[in-house]
Design a protein around this motif. Structure first.
Motif, PDB file in Angstrom:
ATOM      1  N   ALA A 198      53.862  47.274  39.232  1.00  0.00           N
ATOM      2  CA  ALA A 198      54.500  45.873  39.115  1.00  0.00           C
ATOM      3  C   ALA A 198      53.687  45.142  38.196  1.00  0.00           C
ATOM      4  N   CYS A 199      52.589  45.148  38.079  1.00  0.00           N
ATOM      5  CA  CYS A 199      51.753  44.189  37.453  1.00  0.00           C
ATOM      6  C   CYS A 199      50.659  44.864  36.360  1.00  0.00           C
ATOM      7  N   ASP A 200      50.399  46.403  36.530  1.00  0.00           N
ATOM      8  CA  ASP A 200      49.696  46.911  35.646  1.00  0.00           C
ATOM      9  C   ASP A 200      48.209  46.992  35.786  1.00  0.00           C
ATOM     10  N   HIS A 201      47.695  46.096  36.928  1.00  0.00           N
ATOM     11  CA  HIS A 201      46.273  46.081  37.226  1.00  0.00           C
ATOM     12  C   HIS A 201      45.954  47.368  37.739  1.00  0.00           C
ATOM     13  N   ARG A 202      44.615  47.777  37.733  1.00  0.00           N
ATOM     14  CA  ARG A 202      44.211  48.867  38.074  1.00  0.00           C
ATOM     15  C   ARG A 202      43.725  49.090  39.933  1.00  0.00           C
ATOM     16  N   VAL A 203      44.539  49.816  40.431  1.00  0.00           N
ATOM     17  CA  VAL A 203      44.452  49.761  41.944  1.00  0.00           C
ATOM     18  C   VAL A 203      43.675  51.317  42.330  1.00  0.00           C
ATOM     19  N   SER A 204      43.287  51.407  43.452  1.00  0.00           N
ATOM     20  CA  SER A 204      42.886  52.490  44.144  1.00  0.00           C
ATOM     21  C   SER A 204      44.025  53.389  44.430  1.00  0.00           C
ATOM     22  N   GLU A 205      44.255  54.772  44.410  1.00  0.00           N
ATOM     23  CA  GLU A 205      45.296  55.150  44.654  1.00  0.00           C
ATOM     24  C   GLU A 205      45.382  55.414  46.331  1.00  0.00           C
ATOM     25  N   LYS A 206      44.592  54.897  46.845  1.00  0.00           N
ATOM     26  CA  LYS A 206      44.367  54.995  48.351  1.00  0.00           C
ATOM     27  C   LYS A 206      44.843  53.671  48.896  1.00  0.00           C
ATOM     28  N   ALA A 207      44.996  52.610  48.234  1.00  0.00           N
ATOM     29  CA  ALA A 207      45.042  51.305  48.420  1.00  0.00           C
ATOM     30  C   ALA A 207      46.637  51.147  49.512  1.00  0.00           C
ATOM     31  N   VAL A 208      46.593  50.271  50.333  1.00  0.00           N
ATOM     32  CA  VAL A 208      47.857  50.158  51.028  1.00  0.00           C
ATOM     33  C   VAL A 208      48.793  49.152  49.851  1.00  0.00           C
ATOM     34  N   ALA A 209      48.094  48.176  49.265  1.00  0.00           N
ATOM     35  CA  ALA A 209      48.938  47.285  48.393  1.00  0.00           C
ATOM     36  C   ALA A 209      48.069  47.033  47.252  1.00  0.00           C
ATOM     37  N   CYS A 210      48.716  46.377  46.010  1.00  0.00           N
ATOM     38  CA  CYS A 210      47.694  45.904  45.129  1.00  0.00           C
ATOM     39  C   CYS A 210      47.462  44.646  45.537  1.00  0.00           C
ATOM     40  N   PRO A 211      46.049  44.318  45.315  1.00  0.00           N
ATOM     41  CA  PRO A 211      45.475  43.086  45.789  1.00  0.00           C
ATOM     42  C   PRO A 211      45.910  41.742  44.876  1.00  0.00           C
ATOM     43  N   SER A 212      46.314  42.230  43.711  1.00  0.00           N
ATOM     44  CA  SER A 212      46.730  41.100  42.812  1.00  0.00           C
ATOM     45  C   SER A 212      48.125  40.382  42.940  1.00  0.00           C
TER      46      SER A 212
END
Length: 76
Positions: free
Chosen positions: A8-22
């Motif tokens: 959705a926003c192209d920020h880098r997120v851990s693949e194990k994250a529940v949701a993007c923090p951004s």
């Protein structure tokens, strides 16, 4: 830990994250339970920051209301 771009926003997120923090977009893994239910409001996604602010605001509102009711009843 592998970091992947959020779709959705192209920020880098851990693949194990529940949701993007951004932006709050859910992770690649479909999760079941309270996190997936609380993360959705009327078909949209809510970020973790917004969810924590909502909970904190509700707790503060109830606390202030309880103090005011106590003060009103003590004045009788």
């Amino acid at each position: 830990m592998v970091l992947v771009p959020c779709p959705a926003c192209d920020h880098r997120v851990s693949e194990k994250a529940v949701a993007c923090p951004s932006c709050g977009h859910p992770g690649a893994h479909e999760r079941h339970g309270a996190v997936s239910v609380l993360g959705r409001v009327a078909g949209t996604y809510i970020s973790a920051n917004a969810l924590s602010e909502l909970v904190l605001g509700s707790v503060m509102f109830v606390s202030v209301a309880a103090v005011l009711i106590t003060l009103i009843l003590a004045g009788r």
